[in-house]
Write a protein that holds these residues in place. Structure first.
Motif, mmCIF file in Angstrom:
data_model
loop_
_atom_site.group_PDB
_atom_site.id
_atom_site.type_symbol
_atom_site.label_atom_id
_atom_site.label_comp_id
_atom_site.label_asym_id
_atom_site.label_seq_id
_atom_site.Cartn_x
_atom_site.Cartn_y
_atom_site.Cartn_z
ATOM 1 N N LYS A 11 0.956 -1.111 0.099
ATOM 2 C CA LYS A 11 0.067 -0.034 -0.150
ATOM 3 C C LYS A 11 0.650 1.075 0.136
ATOM 4 O O LYS A 11 1.832 1.174 0.765
ATOM 5 N N ILE A 12 0.468 2.159 -0.987
ATOM 6 C CA ILE A 12 1.397 3.511 -0.866
ATOM 7 C C ILE A 12 0.395 4.532 -0.732
ATOM 8 O O ILE A 12 -0.500 4.556 -1.457
ATOM 9 N N VAL A 13 0.798 5.445 0.014
ATOM 10 C CA VAL A 13 -0.393 6.572 0.449
ATOM 11 C C VAL A 13 0.676 7.946 0.537
ATOM 12 O O VAL A 13 1.837 7.616 1.391
ATOM 13 N N ARG A 14 0.244 9.017 0.457
ATOM 14 C CA ARG A 14 0.747 10.083 0.357
ATOM 15 C C ARG A 14 -0.051 11.144 1.234
ATOM 16 O O ARG A 14 -1.098 11.273 0.984
ATOM 17 N N GLU A 15 0.206 11.640 2.199
ATOM 18 C CA GLU A 15 -0.374 12.823 3.004
ATOM 19 C C GLU A 15 0.487 13.976 3.323
ATOM 20 O O GLU A 15 1.363 13.731 4.268
#
Length: 109
Positions: free
Chosen positions: A59-63
């Motif tokens: 899983k790749i998430v940017r915040e």
């Protein structure tokens, strides 16, 4: 040669200790994949050692300016397995955080 010790810590939870006493239960403790970061003229390349993981398990998430790459490596059963004479591969969840530019194109990762 050595033998990996098994015990049941909790109902339904198999606990596996390596020769140094490290807990190797999938999901009990996290692990940290080795990572290289390479900058080119116009890109940043993140190389992670994720052997044995399917793309769907990552899983790749940017915040904001943080990029989080996480997933779970599960131990796959080996037909006819009787024991582990050596156990070095880490299993369970992992997570790494990286500071990245605000304009990072996550869809290109």
């Amino acid at each position: 040669l050595f033998t990996v010790r098994f015990r049941n810590d909790e109902e339904g939870q198999e606990c596996c200790l390596d020769p140094l006493g490290h807990n190797r239960l999938a999901g009990r403790e996290g692990w940290t994949p080795s990572t290289d970061i390479v900058e080119t003229e116009d890109t940043v390349v993140i190389l992670m050692d994720l052997a044995g993981l399917d793309k769907e398990a990552i899983k790749i998430v940017r915040e904001g300016d943080l990029l989080q790459i996480s997933g779970v490596r599960t131990r796959k059963p080996v037909p006819g397995m009787k024991r582990f004479p050596r156990m070095e591969i880490d299993y369970g969840p992992f997570q790494k955080l990286f500071r990245v530019p605000q304009d990072l194109a996550v869809e290109r990762i």
